[in-house]
Design an enzyme around this catalytic site. Structure first.
Site, short mmCIF file in Angstrom:
data_model
loop_
_atom_site.label_atom_id
_atom_site.label_comp_id
_atom_site.label_asym_id
_atom_site.label_seq_id
_atom_site.Cartn_x
_atom_site.Cartn_y
_atom_site.Cartn_z
N SER A 29 -13.53 18.75 -11.15
CA SER A 29 -14.83 18.89 -10.07
C SER A 29 -15.65 20.03 -10.29
O SER A 29 -15.15 21.20 -10.29
CB SER A 29 -14.15 18.91 -8.57
OG SER A 29 -14.88 19.44 -7.63
N LYS B 204 -9.81 22.30 -9.45
CA LYS B 204 -9.04 21.07 -9.24
C LYS B 204 -8.95 20.54 -10.64
O LYS B 204 -9.94 20.65 -11.38
CB LYS B 204 -10.13 20.27 -8.37
CG LYS B 204 -9.95 20.76 -6.93
CD LYS B 204 -10.10 19.32 -6.10
CE LYS B 204 -8.82 18.51 -6.19
NZ LYS B 204 -9.03 17.35 -4.93
N ASN C 142 -7.58 16.67 -10.96
CA ASN C 142 -6.97 15.85 -10.40
C ASN C 142 -6.21 14.94 -11.45
O ASN C 142 -6.79 14.51 -12.50
CB ASN C 142 -8.10 14.68 -9.53
CG ASN C 142 -8.79 15.54 -8.46
OD1 ASN C 142 -8.08 16.33 -7.93
ND2 ASN C 142 -10.04 15.29 -8.37
N ARG D 173 -0.72 -32.56 -6.82
CA ARG D 173 -1.74 -31.23 -7.02
C ARG D 173 -2.04 -30.91 -5.60
O ARG D 173 -2.39 -31.58 -4.65
CB ARG D 173 -2.82 -31.74 -7.56
CG ARG D 173 -4.03 -30.57 -8.10
CD ARG D 173 -4.96 -30.92 -8.95
NE ARG D 173 -4.10 -31.20 -10.17
CZ ARG D 173 -4.31 -32.60 -10.59
NH1 ARG D 173 -5.42 -33.32 -10.07
NH2 ARG D 173 -3.74 -32.93 -11.50
#
Lengths: 471, 471, 471, 471
Positions: D297, D303, D305, D336
């Protein structure tokens, strides 16, 4: 433009229930992309309105917030790196505006602000379409129910003829369910979402207020404890999107998604009831309703498959599981869950499509459906009086006592069935009833059309329920 | 009395989430049996009130409508023959009353009238219990949120530290969700059900009006077209049960079940969010909350398993699927479906129990939960300033321009992480910032407690939401 | 003994599909409690066999490992403190044995070792019962299919008559599905579970080997790196339980649970297909099969509700969602998940019960089911030749060309349907066919019994499939 | 070519878990369309091979069986009329071949023959891709497990540190699950489907055998009872498709779909376990593994992630519900079903995509995942000896007796935790242990690395399991 040779794209080939429906068009990747862009431009406009961004930046962002300028396939592929499509879209958007506007693109926001707001925009746009089709369905069913308010037919329980009902009552029940679904869907609150990286709105505020140097830079920051005017931004953002303003950011308080899931699953289930009944009543042996022009087969010219009902039924089989996924996503740990959020996107879209497709099919089906009162009557009569035997039980119990009445009826019913004669004719010969009831009275007692209970009154009652106003 | 040696009985051994809860007690077979009996006696009372049955018959039925007089295991076994427990119960009930009252037992009704009404009675009784526990939970969370309105902690997104939040805001969010669930559960309309064999009410009316012979017998019958006063019976029945009076019989219009499913699944999910957060924050490495006296282990004296949160989490994993079963049962063909109705019984009960058990656990958990501000602060500081880097980005961009600011921060962040030093210290050495920001300013900018955005204001807002009145 | 006045207990009142079935008895709380005790005593025996516990301790534990000595309700209530019933059971068990044996109760084990092993014991015990009923079902279906190998009936697709089939082929298909389910269920490997607190088996080994003082105490510990002989204990434990020995502890590798879920959901679905067909064919208007003695109604003596099929259908509606819960529990974080494990217990038990109940019902249904060849023929003929029109299309295309043939047939089919006459009679008047086909040939061509394709051969093929040996 | 301006198309924008994966490409509408065409051309080839169609017709059909010649969006829209895309495709295909071949297009077949066969072709093609990625995953995990066979880390149960394990054992467990999934997926039998309108194969045979007039026309028909050579056609068809030859047509015996659902849901769940562990271990406070280059980020440079694990987790949340839909579709009434069949298409495709996407992500994740032994050790030590207290319990019980040992440990543990000192140091001061154990022995006893049980041996065992050969 999107490359057409891509083998990975879907065009609705496996989803006839919604192919070509307005809701499908409003939920495709282009439509979702437009909603993402609408969220970004609403944010810029809101910031500009509050003096947190220059007006020209908002205008520049607005100008390029058109889905046709971006490539959804390319965005999909680039979404993998960060796990959501907003990240590459923000990058493209920033590149599309003049440099001085670039830093105001997505300013202070987190991807989830944009994704969630876009999902609500798509929900709001499609909700209107679905409600329209539910209204159409309800209106057509009201006409059909009124027309057949007193048309007797066999009531069927646990697959067996039980007692007579009217077709009007059955259809009025379908409409009642459709209105239930409509009310629930219309009542769902669809909020915008704005919270920033952790739901504190801390990132919003490093705005365009003038000044230079450290003091101005810090002054523009809203990150200080107690600086609460960013709440105004959240509200203005909601106004700009046309969505509801939530009390607090709902990034991990997913009631809006659960509410949508409830209403959409209820919609599919309500329409599924209608479809299930149409399927039963369309059976070759029953033949009490017909969808004119239904699916024909050139090799089997007698076939008239109730195609719309089948497609609705297929949606009703899928919707509950998708709703279950969304309920599961309520369990969203932390300030952004690792997977629960991501599992919502495709699931919610597909659920919207199923409800929208089913509603469109139901509207067309309800408009076209034809009742066959002659077949209804023939089926009623096919058990030769037995379908009204509940009534006879009541009368005979008063005349003969409980035990004797039931014994007589059981014997007579069996005899009537075995010999293929009318129950009334068998009973007319019964010595126990001599002098108590005559053949004509028995015939009248066993006339299904004379044992409809409050069917007509209930139909009237149900039809008196007003369709609720659209939100 | 029920035989205790029966191996088939369940006592909650595999369901600690709800064992011993008030809701469990109110949903067991005895409780459900009592609800069935309550429905039968309400019917007799309603019929007596309208002159359709003698008062002594209603009184006689009332007198034996006590669950302890019947054997639920025996009823369960005999239920197999007809597919539901009402059939044998009616037989036992008729045998328990004086002969002259016997024919007024279950008069005109169908098994589904009794089962559905009983299910709604159980739902109403348990709903109150669940709402009480949700209220207790919300109240305890309100206290906790207020106490920690400004307690800074790490906001976590996608498992990683993101930006600072406050514990108060997190807890206020839990409460907000609990209130959402409460409102939805409280709003569910719980109607009585009376329709007779086919939903036309035709069977009700062969009452106690005097007279003899054929004319009287027929005259007493409500089966004639247009005879609508049985609608009054349906309404009176609802009054006697204390449940809502539905517009029309809902035997195959299952919105009440779907609405319950929605609200109960939402409840489990809302509590599941709380539990998920408690589980994360209880982790040994995080340790920011503690449930005092939580599950200990003698062999591992350091363990303090967050047992209540675990049990809530187990409920939240099961509820969505049960709700999905109930949504699927909306597709109820005919006037009584062959399987869809039967699939609701155990499923709805289990869903009520999960919500009730989870709510009871949540109330106790919320009451006891302790925050550890020291650990919160330690965790906030553990990334040495990085958790507030979003704020710094905003400030440095204004000082250095976007590109230069981000490059500097990326380099400095990496260096701080690798060397285990404060980000502020690294930046203080950066030549690019010389004369622009000093070490002290940097330390202040990177203080997590100074970057809480509108957390406090949002907490206040969420806490200002009133708990809705009980229905 | 269990207190009988407890309102929270379940006796099967809401679950007629499994009430009174052998599987219900083998899955109740007493049965599960016995399985827990069996796991504890198997562990003691295994430890004794390897010299890790004295023989007298194992014998003492064995002697009190009888469910009737413990109170499942009391255990259920005490299970809440630690989140599972093993903790209080171990306490009771230790109190029930002589003091010198007490420290060998549950020695080195973790609750999950006992719960998982007990679940597998219950699964193994009930699997045999389910397989027996599937075998009975398959055998009865084989007889029925053989008896009706060439009995023509209408093939129905999308609710409409399509082409003729045979009842034998349909029933052979049911059997094929039942055998598929049987094979899958029989193939599931059911392993014992032994891993200790973290799955390393570290806690096993502080055994009874003599000596005193620190050195002996430490020497008896298996906790040292490289001390691998506890692997022998895991294998011996499996032998003592009669379960499979897993390659590694599976406390968080839940394939055995997922495999069971698959096989049980497949079983319910396979039986659900049979039930769905019985429900269609039992419809009053169709009447091609009958379950003799099926659910009757005294007020409606003509009703013969296909109760067994209904109960099976109710199971088939619940099973997929329960299986979904169990699949979700594969996502078991850490060395013991906080909720995923706990959500398995009740879910797996209910799924076993649904499959077991459905299998018992199916066996009885298959044994009793009666075909009505007369009704089959009448229904076949009810479309007056249209059901074999596919055949005629083929023949007429060769005679007239594709376009002309289809146009003729479409017109003739409509005329036959509208006028209620035989298609053959209409076509016999068609000038286009003059001299090409005569009335008799047309009648033969349109005889449903002459257009069965390979139905008989396929039936033979399907019936030649052998039932697999029990595991 | 498909029109690109259509807003309804999907390009993967909301499904990053599978965007760009090989499986996505092999499941898109073009790929499914190609599979439909492959089924049609295989049928023509099979008929030609058996003399039921001229070779030139089969060649002509083959020549135009290329997806790029047809427009999937147009087919999707036209599919609504009959409820499936085969009907319009057959029309387009017949128009694309020379007139003399047109009547051999789709000859004798029903839409389901083509749809089901195409679904199995897509399943087979994608299964290979998924197995490849599972193999890559397993291979990478084997390397990782071997490298960390003896790397100690905290074993965690119910979110708390329990006892030490090794990272190797954890990773070996992941691999074990992946191999379980692989084996199950590889074992699924994928059959071709050929049954004709009612599953009797009656429509196949009106072939190209010479002759003229009525006799020849009828002679060419296979519709006669006993004419069983169409069975050869079914087998030849399977050969031409490369799929397995089923014992009987499975149009309403949906075990192949259920088996796929089982294997795919198991695959998603198995990978979901791996992802769940990576998510826990990636937490900022834990930091024991890292996915290098994971989602960063720019505003929060710290960060990282764990994007791949998140995407896998999102798939694992969706798959069980989709599998549940497919299990529900086992209940396929008639020859069917009206909805159950149609509900399979999109559901199965999405399930394949989730498994395929998750497998591709897992392979990349496993390749890249880095362990942080230093953090593992630091976390192990963070409870200051408590994580090995289970070991100490065993030893001290032998020295002091059960009661005294546990009392001592409980007191000492609390003291160590409160004072932030080592448990061993507290115990070294305990008078009860004077002369029995010294400080050094205590330190050794409490060394987590000395209490790994059979972790290494179990790792070796798990790694000795061979990857099964591809099918």
């Amino acid at each position: 433009l999107t490359s057409v040779e891509d083998g990975a794209a879907d065009y609705g080939l496996l989803a006839p229930v919604r192919a070509g429906s307005p809701v499908e068009d409003a939920t495709g990747d282009h439509a979702f992309l437009q909603a993402l862009l609408d969220a970004e431009s609403a944010l810029a406009r809101a910031q500009a309105a509050l003096g947190l961004a220059p007006a020209h930046a908002a205008a520049a962002i607005d100008a390029v917030a058109r889905a046709e300028l971006y490539n959804p396939r390319d965005l999909a592929l680039r979404a993998r790196a960060g796990g959501n499509p907003v990240i590459p879209l923000v990058s493209d958007l920033a590149a599309a505006v003049p440099e001085e506007a670039a830093s105001f693109v997505h300013r202070g926001a987190t991807s989830q602000d944009i994704m969630d707001t876009a999902a609500m925009l798509v929900a709001r746009r499609t909700r209107g379409l679905i409600l329209d089709d539910l209204d159409r369905t309800a209106a057509a069913l009201a006409r059909l129910a009124a027309a057949h308010r007193a048309t007797p037919m066999a009531g069927r329980t646990l697959t067996q003829h039980a007692v007579p009902i009217t077709f009007g009552l059955k259809v009025a029940g379908w409409r009642h369910l459709v209105l239930d679904a409509r009310d629930r869907l219309a009542a769902v609150v669809l909020p915008a979402q704005l919270g920033g990286a952790g739901g504190t709105l801390a990132g919003f505020g490093a705005g365009s207020r003038g000044g230079a140097g450290y003091a101005a830079a810090v002054g523009a920051s809203v990150g200080r404890r107690g600086n609460d005017d960013v709440l105004m931004l959240a509200e203005r953002f909601a106004v700009e999107t046309g969505l509801a303003a939530p009390l607090v950011p709902w990034h991990v308080l997913r009631t809006p998604i659960a509410d949508l899931a409830s209403a959409l699953a209820t919609t599919c289930g309500a329409l599924g009831k209608l479809a299930a009944d149409v399927l039963v009543l369309s059976r070759t042996e029953i033949g009490e309703v017909e969808e004119p022009g239904a699916g024909s087969s050139s090799a089997m010219p007698h076939k008239a498959n109730p195609v719309r009902a089948i497609m609705i039924a297929s949606a009703a089989r899928q919707a509950p599981a998708l709703a279950a996924v969304l309920y599961g996503c309520l369990v969203a740990e932390d300030e952004r869950p690792a997977g629960a959020w991501h599992a919502e996107w495709q699931t919610l879209r597909e659920l919207i499509r199923l409800a929208g497709g089913a509603a469109a099919q139901a509207a067309a089906l309800a408009d076209a459906l034809e009742a066959k009162p002659g077949r209804m009557r023939a089926n009623l009569d096919s058990t030769r009086g037995l379908i009204a035997s509940e009534r006879l039980v009541g009368v005979l119990e008063r005349l003969l006592g409980r035990r004797a009445a039931r014994d007589l009826l059981t014997r007579a019913s069996r005899e009537a069935a075995e010999q293929g004669v009318e129950l009334g004719d068998v009973l007319a010969e019964a010595s126990a009833l001599t002098g108590l009831v005559d053949r004509k009275e028995l015939a009248e007692l066993l006339d299904p059309a004379e044992y409809l209970g409050a069917a007509c009154a209930l139909t009237d009652r149900a039809l008196a329920r007003e369709a609720r106003e659209a939100p």
